[in-house]
Design a protein around this motif. Structure first.
Motif: not given
Lengths: 270, 270
Positions: A122-135
């Motif tokens: 069970e996963l939250p919607d992709p929009e509710s998951c943080a994209p992988a960090a940059r920097g």
């Protein structure tokens, strides 16, 4: 041509150009090398009129690969009615980078019916998951630019100094350029998440010693979901198990690897 | 010399005699071949002054092996400070039986400390578990004469026509002749139980396509405990995961294989 297909293209005489767009730190990502090797094996078997769908592969990593030219040598070990096998060696100069043995079949004849299957997480919607960090350190993880990866917030406490110490991570994943998943991309995806040992606060490099994977079904277009776990972190080595589900909720691939880790000093469980 | 050591001895020039004491049906058991191949790799690396403790191996089965002479060819792929790798091919006549890639290290330096470990299964005492059946089909499973195997009665309903349909089997196991377990015997033990698909009432032969294993610690003398599981039975293929604990409750080995099965016609889960 998509980024993935360019990175796994094999030229005349078994040459490949390992792009610096797929590095982690100083080394080329092992997953893209596994997909490259699987493609080489498929092309060798296809040229012999044999199977071209991978169902099982194992890779032993012998030395880190650097961006630049590489040699990709394939040897057919058997062509059978149901299963065919080829072995691939990728090398740079005098150094063998990896040895890869892959068995191929007709996947459509080996993916129905489903008698038993792990349920997807069970996963939250992709929009509710943080994209992988940059920097920061992530700047050196160039494969993050090739991926759209959304890690379940419940499994990403390690990124904010609150590791869950539970050895499990879950995520959505797909190619950043919109290329749809196929069987040749699954070896790459199986090793694309951060090491599961990040969940213990061990945020360093986790070099893979040996990797084995199974392709269980042809993936449908759309997002993939992954779960990676470990149950044994012993003497600086851990196994990482991965499962990938496609947008139809089908298990499409699974893997297990043995890798190295520098753990925080205290054991995480008694 | 013990039965196991005789069966995995390698003669001058890389020859071996595959005994008919280790067959299942008409073919030599894959597990004894994996231990034979691991021993060949260890001897090749040892002769080169390198590591001799296996930590990871993968085997692709190419053709069934018959009792009789076999050729065992080893090739060193790398000798490193921490890890060394060799590849072994076992063949009979013109037919390659299997390809085996194994990575070796100093296991004592890679099995402490234990940060995280799977707990061993709760099993009734060996005396309360039934020895593996003799007679009937079991007559053809000659490796049962080499083993003292006690399957947990809770996971053996399949033997009396009441399969649990849950994909899990647990057992005690050791050599019948009293030989204690060591690292070279672990590849054999990992594949020694009946296929986990017996728990679905699929009591036939389950040929292994690809097998990968990790050795995580040197086993202490005494009984070993095993748990085998499957979570995905799809299109006539299933993965079988195995874990072995020793008498100190340490995880000493784990494996995953992809194998074929003829399932009863109805799916076991919706």
């Amino acid at each position: 041509m998509t980024e993935f297909d360019a990175a796994t293209a094999i030229g005349e005489g078994g040459t490949a150009e390992l792009s610096d767009g797929w590095v982690i730190g100083e080394a080329v990502n092992g997953g893209i090398l596994m997909s490259l090797a699987t493609r080489a094996a498929a092309e060798a078997l296809g040229a012999a009129g044999s199977h071209t769908d991978p169902v099982a592969f194992s890779t032993t990593f012998l030395a880190a690969a650097q961006p630049g030219p590489a040699r990709v040598e394939s040897q057919i070990l058997r062509t059978g009615r149901s299963f065919s096998t080829a072995e691939v060696t990728i090398s740079q100069g005098e150094t063998a980078t990896l040895r890869h043995t892959a068995t191929f079949a007709d996947l459509d004849a080996n993916s129905e019916p489903v008698h038993l299957q792990e349920a997807p997480p069970e996963l939250p919607d992709p929009e509710s998951c943080a994209p992988a960090a940059r920097g920061g350190f992530a700047e050196k993880i160039r494969i993050l630019d090739r991926l759209d990866m959304r890690i379940d917030p419940a499994t990403v406490g390690w990124a904010v100094g609150q590791p869950a110490n539970d050895g499990e991570m879950r995520a959505w994943i797909r190619f950043a350029d919109g290329r749809e998943p196929d069987v040749l991309s699954l070896p790459f995806f199986l090793d694309a998440l951060p090491p599961v040992t990040f969940t213990f606060g061990a945020l360093g490099w986790a070099p893979t010693i040996a990797f084995s994977g199974h392709v269980r079904s042809r993936p449908a277009p759309g997002w993939l979901r992954m779960r990676i776990t470990t149950r044994n972190v012993i003497g600086g080595l851990f196994e990482e198990d991965a499962v990938i589900w496609d947008s139809r909720d089908r298990v499409v691939a699974q893997s297990r690897q043995l890798a190295g880790v520098r753990m925080p000093s205290a054991p995480v469980s008694p």
